[in-house]
Design an enzyme around this catalytic site. Structure first.
Site, PDB file in Angstrom:
ATOM      1  N   ASP A 161       0.812  -1.301  -0.043  1.00  0.00           N
ATOM      2  CA  ASP A 161       0.063   0.090   0.063  1.00  0.00           C
ATOM      3  C   ASP A 161       0.995   1.176   0.089  1.00  0.00           C
ATOM      4  O   ASP A 161       0.476   2.197  -0.801  1.00  0.00           O
ATOM      5  CB  ASP A 161      -0.936   0.007   1.331  1.00  0.00           C
ATOM      6  CG  ASP A 161      -1.853  -1.154   1.548  1.00  0.00           C
ATOM      7  OD1 ASP A 161      -2.331  -1.658   0.377  1.00  0.00           O
ATOM      8  OD2 ASP A 161      -1.452  -2.268   2.521  1.00  0.00           O
ATOM      9  N   HIS A 189      -5.096  -3.116   6.533  1.00  0.00           N
ATOM     10  CA  HIS A 189      -4.827  -3.590   4.927  1.00  0.00           C
ATOM     11  C   HIS A 189      -6.393  -3.884   4.345  1.00  0.00           C
ATOM     12  O   HIS A 189      -6.614  -4.817   4.185  1.00  0.00           O
ATOM     13  CB  HIS A 189      -3.731  -4.504   4.788  1.00  0.00           C
ATOM     14  CG  HIS A 189      -3.655  -4.988   3.430  1.00  0.00           C
ATOM     15  ND1 HIS A 189      -3.240  -4.235   2.583  1.00  0.00           N
ATOM     16  CD2 HIS A 189      -3.958  -6.089   2.715  1.00  0.00           C
ATOM     17  CE1 HIS A 189      -3.399  -4.978   1.154  1.00  0.00           C
ATOM     18  NE2 HIS A 189      -3.789  -6.018   1.275  1.00  0.00           N
TER      19      HIS A 189
HETATM   20  N1  LIG Z   1      -1.094  -8.014   2.323  1.00  0.00           N
HETATM   21  C1  LIG Z   1      -1.142  -7.782   1.050  1.00  0.00           C
HETATM   22  O1  LIG Z   1      -0.611  -6.620   0.573  1.00  0.00           O
HETATM   23  C2  LIG Z   1      -1.563  -8.764   0.037  1.00  0.00           C
HETATM   24  C3  LIG Z   1      -1.339  -8.451  -1.301  1.00  0.00           C
HETATM   25  C4  LIG Z   1      -1.753  -9.346  -2.213  1.00  0.00           C
HETATM   26  C5  LIG Z   1      -2.237 -10.661  -1.706  1.00  0.00           C
HETATM   27  N2  LIG Z   1      -2.720 -10.972  -0.440  1.00  0.00           N
HETATM   28  C6  LIG Z   1      -3.163 -12.141  -0.057  1.00  0.00           C
HETATM   29  O2  LIG Z   1      -2.153 -13.099   0.008  1.00  0.00           O
HETATM   30  C7  LIG Z   1      -2.752 -14.391  -0.215  1.00  0.00           C
HETATM   31  C8  LIG Z   1      -2.109 -15.471  -1.188  1.00  0.00           C
HETATM   32  O3  LIG Z   1      -2.196 -14.813  -2.405  1.00  0.00           O
HETATM   33  P1  LIG Z   1      -1.916 -15.625  -3.722  1.00  0.00           P
HETATM   34  O4  LIG Z   1      -2.234 -14.842  -5.100  1.00  0.00           O
HETATM   35  O5  LIG Z   1      -0.692 -16.153  -3.787  1.00  0.00           O
HETATM   36  O6  LIG Z   1      -3.147 -16.571  -3.796  1.00  0.00           O
HETATM   37  P2  LIG Z   1      -3.059 -18.169  -4.645  1.00  0.00           P
HETATM   38  O7  LIG Z   1      -4.291 -18.944  -4.523  1.00  0.00           O
HETATM   39  O8  LIG Z   1      -2.483 -18.182  -5.686  1.00  0.00           O
HETATM   40  O9  LIG Z   1      -2.024 -19.176  -3.532  1.00  0.00           O
HETATM   41  C9  LIG Z   1      -2.168 -19.388  -2.580  1.00  0.00           C
HETATM   42  C10 LIG Z   1      -1.474 -20.771  -2.021  1.00  0.00           C
HETATM   43  O10 LIG Z   1      -1.781 -20.978  -0.623  1.00  0.00           O
HETATM   44  C11 LIG Z   1      -2.082 -22.418  -0.669  1.00  0.00           C
HETATM   45  N3  LIG Z   1      -2.597 -22.772   0.844  1.00  0.00           N
HETATM   46  C12 LIG Z   1      -4.025 -22.311   0.893  1.00  0.00           C
HETATM   47  N4  LIG Z   1      -4.070 -22.754   2.221  1.00  0.00           N
HETATM   48  C13 LIG Z   1      -2.937 -23.071   2.762  1.00  0.00           C
HETATM   49  C14 LIG Z   1      -2.419 -23.512   3.941  1.00  0.00           C
HETATM   50  N5  LIG Z   1      -3.437 -23.558   4.871  1.00  0.00           N
HETATM   51  N6  LIG Z   1      -1.299 -23.637   4.160  1.00  0.00           N
HETATM   52  C15 LIG Z   1      -0.307 -23.686   3.275  1.00  0.00           C
HETATM   53  N7  LIG Z   1      -0.744 -23.323   2.028  1.00  0.00           N
HETATM   54  C16 LIG Z   1      -1.793 -22.951   1.766  1.00  0.00           C
HETATM   55  C17 LIG Z   1      -2.853 -23.030  -1.970  1.00  0.00           C
HETATM   56  O11 LIG Z   1      -2.777 -24.278  -2.010  1.00  0.00           O
HETATM   57  C18 LIG Z   1      -2.124 -22.005  -2.912  1.00  0.00           C
HETATM   58  O12 LIG Z   1      -1.071 -22.572  -3.695  1.00  0.00           O
HETATM   59  C19 LIG Z   1      -4.270 -13.988  -0.416  1.00  0.00           C
HETATM   60  O13 LIG Z   1      -4.988 -14.191   0.858  1.00  0.00           O
HETATM   61  C20 LIG Z   1      -4.403 -12.675  -0.887  1.00  0.00           C
HETATM   62  O14 LIG Z   1      -5.411 -11.876  -0.529  1.00  0.00           O
HETATM   63  C21 LIG Z   1      -2.066 -10.226   0.346  1.00  0.00           C
HETATM   64  O1  LIG Z   2      -6.845  -6.774  -2.466  1.00  0.00           O
HETATM   65  C1  LIG Z   2      -6.639  -8.067  -2.155  1.00  0.00           C
HETATM   66  O2  LIG Z   2      -7.541  -8.781  -2.147  1.00  0.00           O
HETATM   67  C2  LIG Z   2      -5.291  -8.512  -2.676  1.00  0.00           C
HETATM   68  C3  LIG Z   2      -4.499  -7.724  -1.996  1.00  0.00           C
HETATM   69  O3  LIG Z   2      -4.705  -7.362  -0.385  1.00  0.00           O
HETATM   70  C4  LIG Z   2      -3.867  -6.347  -2.589  1.00  0.00           C
HETATM   71  O4  LIG Z   2      -3.919  -5.280  -1.858  1.00  0.00           O
HETATM   72  O5  LIG Z   2      -3.542  -6.322  -3.834  1.00  0.00           O
END
Ligand SMILES: NC(=O)c1ccc[n+]([C@@H]2O[C@H](COP(=O)([O-])OP(=O)(O)OC[C@H]3O[C@@H](n4cnc5c(N)ncnc54)[C@H](O)[C@@H]3O)[C@@H](O)[C@H]2O)c1
Ligand SMILES: O=C(O)C[C@H](O)C(=O)O
Length: 332
Positions: A161, A189
């Site tokens: 962010d 967030h």
């Molecule tokens: N904080 C931030 O700024 C931010 C930014 C982007 C994404 N995210 C979050 O990050 C997370 C992951 O995003 P992504 O795009 O990599 O998702 P994705 O679906 O591509 O990958 C998630 C992976 O996690 C695995 N998984 C699910 N449950 C699990 C568990 N209990 N233990 C271990 N592995 C597990 C799945 O099998 C999958 O491979 C999401 O919750 C997304 O919203 C946060």
């Molecule tokens: O917004 C989402 O769900 C994914 C992530 O937290 C982001 O900010 O890109």
């Protein structure tokens, strides 16, 4: 010269989109530096193990000189064994039409199990960074589930962010993003986060003296930053991955490095700083001192508008905590 002992890093969701953008950067030295060996503990759920094998094969095929070992597992006790860092990425991402809070019920219980496993298996000095959403409350859940690990070793990610907000200001001002500093994203967030443009600087000037369009700052900049994750999901059909992985690298690198100059936004345990509710994991401006200890930057003057926005975001965190802790049977 004797080489350093490896830093052991656990990454959950290692076969997911963020994992795929993150692991290669850790193994190449971008997170801990060009002379620091790393060992990777890659954690997935059972259905992700086949894809994880492919990711590990690709890591092998990069022949990274700094990568000493790859552990692939769905067993949390193995995955968190003796780790120095636990990067909790794995969880279900939101899809179009969902808010991050909709993920509370789906993802919250995962962080109870992971917190317990970290508590029982990781090094006592482990530092935990939660990325999986809703990351502030998931981090709080993991922290509560790991009573032997000090609260100040838990972090959730708002660096993405901050990076987004800096770019928006730079583009509006027509300057390079490296000119923008002291921009803290406060709170959750979530769309309620507050990117504090009042205290931001562009070059040596206050951002508000360079961008004098107050309506744009309040009515466009703040919501654009808060809704950027949603805009990426709409444009890509999937949530941000490369920019999120980049922000994980920025977060960990800057938590390991004494701060010279700019502070950064990290969600940390509140001790009531700036009127934030003590005990929440909320985003504040952080600096790291010469011995590697982080602290919240003091003396920032918040406008009444900023205070109102930050209070609203923290109220949302209090509500998330009440909902999640109720569902999970955790006590505050
Ligand atoms: N904080 C931030 O700024 C931010 C930014 C982007 C994404 N995210 C979050 O990050 C997370 C992951 O995003 P992504 O795009 O990599 O998702 P994705 O679906 O591509 O990958 C998630 C992976 O996690 C695995 N998984 C699910 N449950 C699990 C568990 N209990 N233990 C271990 N592995 C597990 C799945 O099998 C999958 O491979 C999401 O919750 C997304 O919203 C946060
Ligand atoms: O917004 C989402 O769900 C994914 C992530 O937290 C982001 O900010 O890109």
């Amino acid at each position: 010269m004797k080489s350093k002992a490896p830093i052991r890093v656990a990454v959950t969701g290692a076969a997911g989109n963020i994992g795929y953008a993150l692991l290669f950067r850790i193994a190449s030295g971008q997170m801990f530096g060009p002379d620091q060996p790393v060992a990777l503990n890659l954690i997935e759920i059972e259905p992700g193990m086949a894809a994880l094998k492919g990711v590990a094969m690709e890591l092998d095929d990069c022949a990274f000189p700094l990568l000493t070992e790859i552990v692939q597992t769905s067993d949390l006790a193995v995955g968190f064994k003796d780790v120095d860092w636990a990067l909790l990425v794995g969880s279900v991402p939101r899809k179009q039409g969902m808010e991050r809070a909709d993920l509370l019920g789906i993802n919250g219980k995962v962080f109870v199990g992971q917190g317990k496993a970290i508590n029982d298996n990781a090094k006592p000095s482990v530092r935990v960074v939660v990325v999986g959403n809703p990351c502030n409350t998931n981090c709080l859940i993991a922290m509560k589930s790991a009573p032997d690990i000090p609260n100040n070793q838990f972090f959730a990610m708002t660096r993405l962010d901050e990076n987004r907000a800096k770019t928006q200001l730079a583009q509006k001002a027509g300057v390079s993003v490296k000119e923008v500093s002291e921009l803290c994203v406060w709170g959750n967030h979530s769309p309620t986060m507050f990117p504090d443009f009042y205290n931001a600087k562009i070059g040596r000037l206050k951002a508000t003296d360079v961008i004098t369009d107050a309506a744009w700052l309040k009515d466009t900049f703040v919501p654009v930053v808060g809704q950027r994750g949603k805009a990426i999901i709409e444009a890509r059909g999937a949530s941000s991955a490369a920019s999120a992985a980049n922000a994980v690298v920025d977060t960990v690198r800057d938590l390991c490095t004494p701060t010279r100059g700019d502070f950064h936004s990290v969600c940390v345990i509140s001790n009531g700083e700036y009127g934030t509710p003590a005990g929440l994991i909320t985003s504040m401006p952080i600096k790291v001192d010469a011995i590697g200890k982080w602290r919240v930057v003091e003396g920032i003057k918040l406008t009444d508008y900023a205070k109102e926005k930050i209070a609203a975001s923290n109220q949302e965190l209090l509500d998330e905590r009440e909902m999640a802790f109720g569902q999970l049977g955790l006590s505050i």
